[in-house]
Motif scaffolding. Sequence first.
Motif, mmCIF file in Angstrom:
data_model
loop_
_atom_site.group_PDB
_atom_site.id
_atom_site.type_symbol
_atom_site.label_atom_id
_atom_site.label_comp_id
_atom_site.label_asym_id
_atom_site.label_seq_id
_atom_site.Cartn_x
_atom_site.Cartn_y
_atom_site.Cartn_z
ATOM 1 N N GLY A 16 0.812 -1.207 0.000
ATOM 2 C CA GLY A 16 0.000 0.000 0.000
ATOM 3 C C GLY A 16 0.848 1.260 0.000
ATOM 4 O O GLY A 16 0.530 2.244 -0.683
ATOM 5 N N ALA A 70 -12.293 -6.017 2.893
ATOM 6 C CA ALA A 70 -11.049 -5.410 3.392
ATOM 7 C C ALA A 70 -10.105 -6.488 3.906
ATOM 8 O O ALA A 70 -8.897 -6.441 3.653
ATOM 9 N N ASP A 75 -8.615 -8.164 0.965
ATOM 10 C CA ASP A 75 -7.628 -7.300 0.310
ATOM 11 C C ASP A 75 -6.274 -7.353 1.001
ATOM 12 O O ASP A 75 -5.240 -7.287 0.336
ATOM 13 N N ASP A 107 -1.648 3.295 -2.080
ATOM 14 C CA ASP A 107 -3.007 2.823 -1.801
ATOM 15 C C ASP A 107 -3.309 3.046 -0.313
ATOM 16 O O ASP A 107 -3.049 2.199 0.525
ATOM 17 N N ILE A 108 -3.881 4.205 -0.030
ATOM 18 C CA ILE A 108 -4.150 4.602 1.359
ATOM 19 C C ILE A 108 -5.099 3.627 2.039
ATOM 20 O O ILE A 108 -4.939 3.322 3.221
ATOM 21 N N GLU A 109 -6.083 3.125 1.305
ATOM 22 C CA GLU A 109 -7.060 2.204 1.898
ATOM 23 C C GLU A 109 -6.384 0.905 2.350
ATOM 24 O O GLU A 109 -6.684 0.391 3.423
ATOM 25 N N THR A 124 -4.419 1.723 5.476
ATOM 26 C CA THR A 124 -5.333 1.926 6.596
ATOM 27 C C THR A 124 -5.920 0.607 7.083
ATOM 28 O O THR A 124 -5.994 0.367 8.296
ATOM 29 N N ASN A 125 -6.320 -0.259 6.169
ATOM 30 C CA ASN A 125 -6.874 -1.557 6.556
ATOM 31 C C ASN A 125 -5.829 -2.438 7.220
ATOM 32 O O ASN A 125 -6.139 -3.158 8.173
ATOM 33 N N LEU A 143 -13.476 -3.864 10.134
ATOM 34 C CA LEU A 143 -13.067 -4.184 8.766
ATOM 35 C C LEU A 143 -14.097 -5.091 8.104
ATOM 36 O O LEU A 143 -14.561 -6.060 8.704
#
Length: 180
Positions: free
Chosen positions: A99, A125, A128, A104-106, A109-110, A121
Motif C-alpha cells: 500500500g 477489506a 484485500d 493505496d491509502i485504503e 489503513t486496513n 473491517l
Amino acid sequence: FLNISHDQPLSDLPVFFSGLINGLRTPEKTDSSALVDILESWLLNIHIKTASIEGVDLSRTGSISRLSPIVEKSIELESANLNDIEPGFSQVVRSFYEGKIKGDIELVTNSVAWITGSRSLSSQALRDIGVKGYLEANNVFPRMRALLDIINGARYKGLLLLVDELELIRKFPHGRQREQ
C-alpha cells in the motif's frame, strides 16, 4: 500508556491490545499512536540493510527501482518469523508495504486497522490484506510478540507499558470480577 476504565477493561484482551496500540508512543511521535511510524521505520531499516548488503548507493538515480525486488525478498525473509508467532501478521505487513509503495491509502489503513485489532473491517477489506478473522483473546499475546519483533527491527530498545488506574480492580465487589 494505557488507562484502565470501564471502556478500556483489563479483562477484555482485544480491547486492551487496541488501547495499547492507541497509546503507543516514540520519542519522535508523542501526540498520537506511533504504529505507522514504527512500521515505516522497520521497512526503512530493511531498505538500508539490503542496500548495504547489495552495495547499492541509494543516492544514485535508478537505484530504488533496481533495489525494490531485492527489498521485497528481504521483507519476505524478515517477516517470515512473524507468521510463526502470529498467523497473518507477515501478510498484513506485506500489504502495508504494498500500500505504501503503490500509494493505496485504503490498503495501508486496513492493514493498520487489522494490526490494532479493529473489528470494523469488512470481509472485502480482510480479503484485500490477505487475512481472515479478527483479533481474539487467544491471539493478543502472539500479536504483541510480533509487534515487539517489529519494534526491535525498527531499532527501538523495547516496549514499556504503563497501566494507569490499576487500583480500580481492587474496588470490584466480587472476587470473580477482580480475578478477570
